[in-house]
Scaffold this motif. Structure first.
Motif, short mmCIF file in Angstrom:
data_model
loop_
_atom_site.label_atom_id
_atom_site.label_comp_id
_atom_site.label_asym_id
_atom_site.label_seq_id
_atom_site.Cartn_x
_atom_site.Cartn_y
_atom_site.Cartn_z
N PRO A 1 8.11 17.92 -25.14
CA PRO A 1 8.67 17.42 -23.88
C PRO A 1 7.65 16.76 -22.95
N ALA A 2 6.37 17.01 -23.17
CA ALA A 2 5.34 16.39 -22.34
C ALA A 2 4.98 14.98 -22.83
N ALA A 3 5.47 14.60 -24.02
CA ALA A 3 5.15 13.27 -24.56
C ALA A 3 5.86 12.19 -23.74
N ALA A 4 5.16 11.08 -23.52
CA ALA A 4 5.72 9.98 -22.73
C ALA A 4 6.87 9.30 -23.47
N LEU A 5 6.72 9.12 -24.78
CA LEU A 5 7.75 8.47 -25.59
C LEU A 5 8.01 9.28 -26.85
N ALA A 6 9.26 9.29 -27.28
CA ALA A 6 9.61 9.98 -28.53
C ALA A 6 9.39 9.03 -29.70
N ASP A 7 8.68 9.50 -30.71
CA ASP A 7 8.45 8.72 -31.92
C ASP A 7 9.67 8.94 -32.84
N PRO A 8 10.34 7.87 -33.26
CA PRO A 8 11.54 8.04 -34.08
C PRO A 8 11.26 8.47 -35.53
N VAL A 9 10.00 8.47 -35.95
CA VAL A 9 9.67 8.81 -37.33
C VAL A 9 8.72 10.01 -37.42
N ARG A 10 7.64 9.99 -36.64
CA ARG A 10 6.63 11.04 -36.72
C ARG A 10 7.03 12.23 -35.85
N GLY A 11 6.61 13.40 -36.29
CA GLY A 11 6.87 14.62 -35.54
C GLY A 11 7.46 15.68 -36.45
N PRO A 12 7.35 16.93 -36.05
CA PRO A 12 7.86 18.01 -36.89
C PRO A 12 9.39 17.98 -36.98
N ARG A 13 9.89 18.44 -38.12
CA ARG A 13 11.33 18.54 -38.35
C ARG A 13 11.61 19.93 -38.90
N ALA A 14 12.71 20.52 -38.47
CA ALA A 14 13.01 21.88 -38.93
C ALA A 14 14.51 22.12 -39.06
N GLU A 15 14.84 23.04 -39.94
CA GLU A 15 16.18 23.60 -40.07
C GLU A 15 16.04 25.11 -40.00
N LEU A 16 17.13 25.78 -39.65
CA LEU A 16 17.12 27.22 -39.42
C LEU A 16 17.87 27.96 -40.52
N VAL A 17 17.39 29.17 -40.85
CA VAL A 17 17.98 30.00 -41.89
C VAL A 17 18.20 31.40 -41.34
N ALA B 1 20.32 22.55 -32.17
CA ALA B 1 20.35 21.41 -31.26
C ALA B 1 19.35 21.54 -30.11
N ALA B 2 18.73 22.70 -29.97
CA ALA B 2 17.80 22.93 -28.85
C ALA B 2 16.71 21.86 -28.74
N PRO B 3 16.13 21.38 -29.84
CA PRO B 3 15.11 20.33 -29.69
C PRO B 3 15.66 19.06 -29.04
N ALA B 4 16.88 18.66 -29.42
CA ALA B 4 17.47 17.44 -28.87
C ALA B 4 17.95 17.64 -27.43
N VAL B 5 18.46 18.83 -27.14
CA VAL B 5 19.06 19.09 -25.83
C VAL B 5 18.01 19.51 -24.80
N GLU B 6 17.10 20.40 -25.21
CA GLU B 6 16.16 20.99 -24.26
C GLU B 6 14.70 20.59 -24.48
N GLY B 7 14.44 19.79 -25.50
CA GLY B 7 13.07 19.38 -25.76
C GLY B 7 12.20 20.48 -26.34
#
Length: 191
Positions: free
Chosen positions: A59-75, A97-103
């Protein structure tokens, strides 16, 4: 093959099944999140599919990178699972959805508090994240792989313990008390 097709194939391959029951959750302004339900003997595994569609952004990043960055699913793994219509699917969708909604950037030892029961009648209002044993799903460069995080339901008391003492102290308390964290009817650890 898109990201979610690769993730689905990785999950089904890990559990050695060809298909899974699927429930879908949608939130205004977000793409759907599917919840795969995979019976495995006495256990039922619930795996999100959709949280890894886009990378998580600090959330502190100035711009969101559409490709780079961690990705996760929950189990989430539970003994016997919980019934349809219990609200569990919605709760897992909210967490994914927390990453998309709350950063929020989902990571091991992360604590997510819903402030309401994870499913109807549950004493658990929060979850503790951990590393899952499902192998990461590799994506084409420069995208980072999709990793899987376990979701352990915890009570408000256990969540407070994590905030004060840390995730490892709670896990140690579970081990000492011989608590089965997959039991949906378990009580809180005596802390």
């Amino acid at each position: 093959m898109d990201v979610l097709d690769k993730v689905r194939a990785g999950v089904l391959g890990h559990f050695g099944v060809n298909s899974a029951d699927v429930a879908s959750v949608t939130f205004l302004g977000l793409e759907p999140i599917d919840i795969l339900r995979i019976p495995d003997g006495e256990l039922v595994h619930y795996v999100t599919l959709g949280g890894s569609r886009h990378p998580m952004t600090d959330p502190a990043a100035a711009l969101a990178d559409p490709v780079r960055g961690p990705r996760a699913e929950l189990v989430l793994t539970l003994l016997g699972g919980v019934g349809a219509g219990s609200g569990l699917t919605r709760a897992l969708g909210v967490l994914a959805a927390a990453p998309a909604v709350e950063g929020v950037v989902l990571q091991p030892d992360g604590l997510l508090d819903l402030g309401e029961p994870l499913w109807s009648g549950a004493s658990f209002t929060a979850v503790l994240l951990g590393a899952a044993d499902i192998p990461e799903v590799e994506l084409p460069e420069p995208a980072e792989p999709v990793r899987f995080l376990t979701v352990t339901p915890i009570t408000a008391t256990e969540a407070a313990w994590v905030r004060v003492r840390g995730a490892s102290a709670l896990r140690e308390a579970w081990r000492e008390a011989d608590i089965d964290i997959c039991d949906p009817a378990r009580g809180a650890a005596s802390l």
